[in-house]
Design a protein around this motif. Structure first.
Motif, PDB file in Angstrom:
ATOM      1  N   UNK A  52      12.825  -4.931 -10.808  1.00  0.00           N
ATOM      2  CA  UNK A  52      12.524  -5.269  -9.158  1.00  0.00           C
ATOM      3  C   UNK A  52      10.870  -5.680  -9.174  1.00  0.00           C
ATOM      4  N   UNK A  53      10.080  -4.412  -9.590  1.00  0.00           N
ATOM      5  CA  UNK A  53       8.761  -4.583  -9.604  1.00  0.00           C
ATOM      6  C   UNK A  53       8.238  -5.890 -10.368  1.00  0.00           C
ATOM      7  N   UNK A  54       8.893  -6.149 -11.452  1.00  0.00           N
ATOM      8  CA  UNK A  54       8.573  -7.372 -12.176  1.00  0.00           C
ATOM      9  C   UNK A  54       8.824  -8.550 -11.553  1.00  0.00           C
ATOM     10  N   UNK A  93       0.879  -1.209  -0.123  1.00  0.00           N
ATOM     11  CA  UNK A  93       0.005  -0.117   0.059  1.00  0.00           C
ATOM     12  C   UNK A  93       0.968   1.090   0.026  1.00  0.00           C
ATOM     13  N   UNK A  94       1.876   1.136   0.795  1.00  0.00           N
ATOM     14  CA  UNK A  94       2.789   2.533   0.909  1.00  0.00           C
ATOM     15  C   UNK A  94       3.751   2.801  -0.479  1.00  0.00           C
ATOM     16  N   UNK A  95       4.048   1.386  -1.131  1.00  0.00           N
ATOM     17  CA  UNK A  95       4.686   1.480  -2.589  1.00  0.00           C
ATOM     18  C   UNK A  95       3.674   2.095  -3.563  1.00  0.00           C
ATOM     19  N   UNK A  96       2.384   1.845  -3.255  1.00  0.00           N
ATOM     20  CA  UNK A  96       1.367   2.139  -4.375  1.00  0.00           C
ATOM     21  C   UNK A  96       1.175   3.821  -3.857  1.00  0.00           C
ATOM     22  N   UNK A  97       1.366   4.061  -2.656  1.00  0.00           N
ATOM     23  CA  UNK A  97       1.006   5.789  -2.496  1.00  0.00           C
ATOM     24  C   UNK A  97       2.188   6.517  -3.187  1.00  0.00           C
ATOM     25  N   UNK A  98       3.354   5.988  -2.966  1.00  0.00           N
ATOM     26  CA  UNK A  98       4.748   6.663  -3.637  1.00  0.00           C
ATOM     27  C   UNK A  98       4.583   6.666  -5.110  1.00  0.00           C
ATOM     28  N   UNK A  99       4.058   5.516  -5.738  1.00  0.00           N
ATOM     29  CA  UNK A  99       3.862   5.364  -7.117  1.00  0.00           C
ATOM     30  C   UNK A  99       2.914   6.372  -7.564  1.00  0.00           C
ATOM     31  N   UNK A 100       1.610   6.774  -6.935  1.00  0.00           N
ATOM     32  CA  UNK A 100       0.678   7.495  -7.271  1.00  0.00           C
ATOM     33  C   UNK A 100       1.394   8.856  -7.100  1.00  0.00           C
TER      34      UNK A 100
END
Length: 137
Positions: free
Chosen positions: A131-133, A86-93
């Motif tokens: 890394x994401x992949x 969720x934190x990664x998603x927030x950073x990506x947004x």
């Protein structure tokens, strides 16, 4: 194994910063019989992660949670993992919003300036995408 002064010099950090990271539980050095702290390669890796997360403007409390998730030995806590993603998603947004705000500025750059920006982003973005992949596959 490194003593605090050696690792501070190696990582280009102050001894005080390393003391603070140790105090809040980000680093776990080994204590010698004479009570000196010795920092191993695992501490160096953690400090690289801290630096990476700080560059993403992540607060130290979140950094600590992320590092604890990585260091978990008894399996993965599903709630912690979900919070981390969720934190990664927030950073990506947040990054997407920043890119959209920069678009008008980027359009004004000449060819050489655009190429320089693309090269800089590519060198940083490719390892992130890989890394994401890996994580998502």
């Amino acid at each position: 194994m490194y003593r605090i002064g050696e690792i501070a010099k190696l990582m280009n950090l102050s001894k005080r910063t390393i003391d603070y990271y140790t105090q809040i539980g980000l680093l776990n050095p080994i204590r010698t019989d004479s009570n000196y702290r010795l920092y191993g390669e695992d501490c160096i890796q953690i400090m690289h992660l801290i630096e990476h997360y700080k560059n993403l403007n992540m607060p130290l409390e979140e950094i600590k949670s992320s590092i604890e998730l990585i260091k978990t030995e008894n399996g993965i806590d599903k709630q912690k993992l979900e919070k981390h993603f969720e934190q990664i998603g927030i950073l990506m947004r947040h990054l997407k919003e920043e890119i959209e705000a920069l678009e008008p500025i980027l359009e004004k750059l000449n060819g050489n300036q655009k190429e320089m920006v693309v090269n800089k982003l590519s060198s940083q973005g490719v390892p992130l995408a890989q890394t994401l992949l890996l994580l998502l596959s």
